[in-house]
Design a protein around this motif. Structure first.
Motif, PDB file in Angstrom:
ATOM      1  N   UNK A 108       1.004  -1.259   0.024  1.00  0.00           N
ATOM      2  CA  UNK A 108      -0.238  -0.014  -0.054  1.00  0.00           C
ATOM      3  C   UNK A 108       0.963   1.143  -0.221  1.00  0.00           C
ATOM      4  N   UNK A 109       2.105   1.283   0.927  1.00  0.00           N
ATOM      5  CA  UNK A 109       2.855   2.545   0.737  1.00  0.00           C
ATOM      6  C   UNK A 109       3.566   2.650  -0.344  1.00  0.00           C
ATOM      7  N   UNK A 110       3.953   1.377  -0.895  1.00  0.00           N
ATOM      8  CA  UNK A 110       4.654   1.371  -2.079  1.00  0.00           C
ATOM      9  C   UNK A 110       3.835   2.190  -3.196  1.00  0.00           C
ATOM     10  N   UNK A 162      -8.929   4.186  -1.206  1.00  0.00           N
ATOM     11  CA  UNK A 162      -9.057   3.336  -2.383  1.00  0.00           C
ATOM     12  C   UNK A 162      -8.247   1.915  -2.358  1.00  0.00           C
ATOM     13  N   UNK A 163      -7.105   2.171  -1.644  1.00  0.00           N
ATOM     14  CA  UNK A 163      -6.207   1.100  -1.720  1.00  0.00           C
ATOM     15  C   UNK A 163      -6.778   0.241  -0.286  1.00  0.00           C
ATOM     16  N   UNK A 164      -7.031   0.968   0.598  1.00  0.00           N
ATOM     17  CA  UNK A 164      -7.404   0.329   1.699  1.00  0.00           C
ATOM     18  C   UNK A 164      -8.848  -0.427   1.435  1.00  0.00           C
ATOM     19  N   UNK A 165      -9.537  -0.117   0.428  1.00  0.00           N
ATOM     20  CA  UNK A 165     -10.824  -1.095   0.013  1.00  0.00           C
ATOM     21  C   UNK A 165     -10.196  -2.395  -0.751  1.00  0.00           C
ATOM     22  N   UNK A 166      -9.288  -2.103  -1.323  1.00  0.00           N
ATOM     23  CA  UNK A 166      -8.637  -3.445  -1.991  1.00  0.00           C
ATOM     24  C   UNK A 166      -7.957  -4.270  -0.838  1.00  0.00           C
ATOM     25  N   UNK A 208      -7.947  -9.325   2.284  1.00  0.00           N
ATOM     26  CA  UNK A 208      -8.003  -9.792   3.812  1.00  0.00           C
ATOM     27  C   UNK A 208      -9.294 -10.807   3.929  1.00  0.00           C
ATOM     28  N   UNK A 209     -10.412 -10.457   3.163  1.00  0.00           N
ATOM     29  CA  UNK A 209     -11.372 -11.477   3.255  1.00  0.00           C
ATOM     30  C   UNK A 209     -10.882 -12.807   2.596  1.00  0.00           C
ATOM     31  N   UNK A 210     -10.381 -12.768   1.372  1.00  0.00           N
ATOM     32  CA  UNK A 210      -9.850 -13.709   0.815  1.00  0.00           C
ATOM     33  C   UNK A 210      -8.776 -14.718   1.857  1.00  0.00           C
ATOM     34  N   UNK A 211      -8.117 -13.992   2.384  1.00  0.00           N
ATOM     35  CA  UNK A 211      -7.187 -14.475   3.414  1.00  0.00           C
ATOM     36  C   UNK A 211      -7.843 -15.323   4.480  1.00  0.00           C
TER      37      UNK A 211
END
Length: 219
Positions: A82-84, A200-204, A209-212
């Protein structure tokens, strides 16, 4: 003769009774042994099942630990990404603004950002600062046109150019001898946009995380 015959008959009866009793004893002993063996077998099966169940519990616990560690590592990786992504997006935007804007576009951007900054500060006597190349655009005519447009919206302003500042573009407008500042430079605007990018990236990340979590629940 009679006594010998009687002795044989008695001996035969005694032996027959002994054999019968012996067979009964052996039969009971066999039944007892079979019962003991059966109980031992059942105990062994139960013990094996207990060992197997314990092994399964240990395996499931180990799996949970591995999955949990993997999920934490994956989350850390996502946060780093995210930071990158944000850094790369901002740097790309900075490069684009530095290199791609044509002179007429830079003048339009300078005017728009000056109008916005002065409106935020509520007008008054203000100093407008830009970078060295854009400073040539802050002419008397430019500032007068901006003041006229501000007046049409009900904002009274007295604008003057200030010393150049090291920014990629846009303006920094100061009021009350620099005590009040509106930084409307390209860098500042991009920095403010960072929070939109983060959202926007947080939503991603939430989707990832749901997949994890779904992975963590699989057998």
């Amino acid at each position: 003769m009679a006594s010998q015959e009687n002795l044989r008959m008695l001996s035969s009866a005694i032996l027959d009774d002994a054999r019968r009793r012996g067979q009964e004893i052996v039969g009971k002993a066999q039944e007892s042994a079979e019962s003991i063996l059966r109980q031992a077998h059942e105990a062994a099966v139960a013990k094996r099942q207990a060992v197997l169940a314990a092994a399964q519990r240990d395996a499931k616990g180990y799996k949970r630990e591995i999955v949990s560690a993997a999920r934490l590592e994956a989350k850390s990786l996502l946060l780093a990404k995210r930071e990158e992504l944000i850094s790369r997006a901002l740097e790309t935007a900075r490069d684009h603004l530095r290199a791609s804007l044509k002179p007429e576009d830079r003048r339009a951007a300078l005017e728009k950002l000056t109008l916005e900054a002065v409106t935020i500060l509520g007008g008054g006597k203000l100093t407008v600062r830009s970078n060295e190349p854009d400073a040539r655009l802050l002419t008397l005519k430019f500032l007068t046109d901006v003041e006229r447009r501000l007046a049409a919206t009900g904002v009274t302003a007295d604008l003057e150019p200030g010393p150049a500042v090291d920014i990629a573009g846009g303006v920094i407008v100061q009021k009350d001898q620099g005590r009040v500042v509106c930084d409307n430079s390209f860098e500042a605007r991009l920095e403010r946009q960072k929070w939109t990018l983060r959202n926007e990236i947080w939503q991603f990340l939430v989707r990832e995380e749901t997949l994890l979590e779904d992975f963590g629940r699989t057998e």
